[in-house]
Write an enzyme that holds these catalytic residues in place. Structure first.
Site, PDB file in Angstrom:
ATOM      1  N   GLY A  66      59.393  45.357  37.254  1.00 29.61           N
ATOM      2  CA  GLY A  66      58.212  44.660  37.766  1.00 29.61           C
ATOM      3  C   GLY A  66      57.196  45.612  38.374  1.00 29.61           C
ATOM      4  CB  CYS A  67      53.564  45.888  38.025  1.00 29.90           C
ATOM      5  SG  CYS A  67      52.814  44.252  38.174  1.00 29.90           S
ATOM      6  N   GLY A  68      55.140  44.483  40.688  1.00 37.14           N
ATOM      7  CA  GLY A  68      55.017  44.080  42.080  1.00 37.14           C
ATOM      8  C   GLY A  68      53.629  43.646  42.474  1.00 37.14           C
ATOM      9  CG  LEU A  69      48.964  43.087  40.943  1.00 45.57           C
ATOM     10  CD1 LEU A  69      48.431  43.689  42.239  1.00 45.57           C
ATOM     11  CD2 LEU A  69      48.162  43.581  39.756  1.00 45.57           C
TER      12      LEU A  69
ATOM     13  CB  ILE B 101      51.823  40.033  37.856  1.00 47.14           C
ATOM     14  CG1 ILE B 101      50.845  38.876  38.134  1.00 47.14           C
ATOM     15  CG2 ILE B 101      51.707  40.480  36.415  1.00 47.14           C
ATOM     16  CD1 ILE B 101      49.399  39.268  37.955  1.00 47.14           C
TER      17      ILE B 101
END
Length: 274
Positions: free
Chosen positions: A109-112, A115
């Site tokens: 995961g990008c952690g945004l 998202i």
């Protein structure tokens, strides 16, 4: 933490070759945590106002909820230098969010803002319902003018974005402001949700450029019109076309440009504008 939306600061103004002391009102910008079931989902830098609306709009934008009924309670709590907005969900909605978090666990995961992939960031949205009215040029101009006139914080600071929900013959239902354009729209979406308004009976109008996220949020609300004083990106146009949203940009004075679904515009003489 501050409960105020703005503060007065000292500045030094350079005018006509001279430097002089002065003061300016600037907007507050603080960390706002959005937490579900005691676990923080995202932290946004935002203006500390209309945080209950923010919770509802953000939750819809993140597809954590599908309606206002999915949220049981929202409580903003002071948390050091910021505010923790604690959101309580219905059991079924909370269970779905827990399952989603499990899928997000790990290094991918990008952690945004929850998202987890490029595909999710560029996600498509379902088509909006057909509009219950047709916009006229006068309505577009009125919506943009009312938003500008109604931005109290921006009039003080000249540093925040605004979003409003325009209804023909009724003006703007609400105006929400924030240092972030996405936050301002989330707050507006939350206000519309909480008031149980029919999105097809109005138009979203914003002061910012039209990025794809602004189109996605408008589509999730189910609103067929999105008006802005600035221009759209290519992806925003493509997404609006697929969602069936009439996208109007560069709305200034009595002039504007239509990028998608011009058939919903009427001048009173012809069926649409070119």
């Amino acid at each position: 933490m501050t409960d105020s939306q703005s503060r007065t600061v000292q500045e030094w103004r350079f005018r006509q070759g001279q430097m002089a002391d002065g003061h300016r009102i600037v907007p507050e910008e603080v960390p706002i945590a959005l937490s579900y079931g005691g676990s923080t989902h995202a932290v946004m830098m935002a203006t500390p106002s209309d945080l209950i609306d923010f919770a509802y709009g953000f939750s819809l934008a993140e597809e954590i909820i599908t309606s206002a009924a999915d949220i049981l309670d929202v409580e903003p709590v002071e948390a050091g230098a910021g505010i923790d907005v604690q959101i309580s969900l219905r059991d079924a909605t909370a269970d779905a969010l827990t399952a989603r978090r499990r899928r997000m666990a790990g290094p991918v995961g990008c952690g945004l803002c929850g998202i987890e992939s490029i595909e999710q960031a560029a996600r498509d949205v379902a088509s909006v319902s057909e509009a219950r009215f047709r916009l006229t040029p006068a309505m577009v101009a009125e919506a943009a003018r009312l938003l500008g006139d109604g931005q109290v914080l921006n009039r003080e600071t000249r540093a925040v974005h605004g979003a409003g929900f325009y209804r023909p013959g009724k003006g703007l239902f609400a105006i929400r402001e924030d240092v972030g354009r996405h936050n301002a729209l989330d707050k507006l979406v939350g206000a519309v949700l909480r008031a149980s308004l029919t999105a097809g009976e109005g138009a979203v109008v914003v002061t910012s450029r039209l990025s794809v996220e602004m189109v996605q949020k408008t589509a999730l609300l189910g609103c067929p019109y999105l008006i802005a004083i600035s221009a759209p990106t290519a992806l925003a146009i493509e997404t609006a076309q697929r969602a069936g949203i009439t996208l109007i940009g560069i709305a200034r004075g009595d002039e504007f440009e239509v990028f998608t679904r011009p058939d919903r515009l009427t001048t009173g003489e012809t069926s649409h504008v070119a």
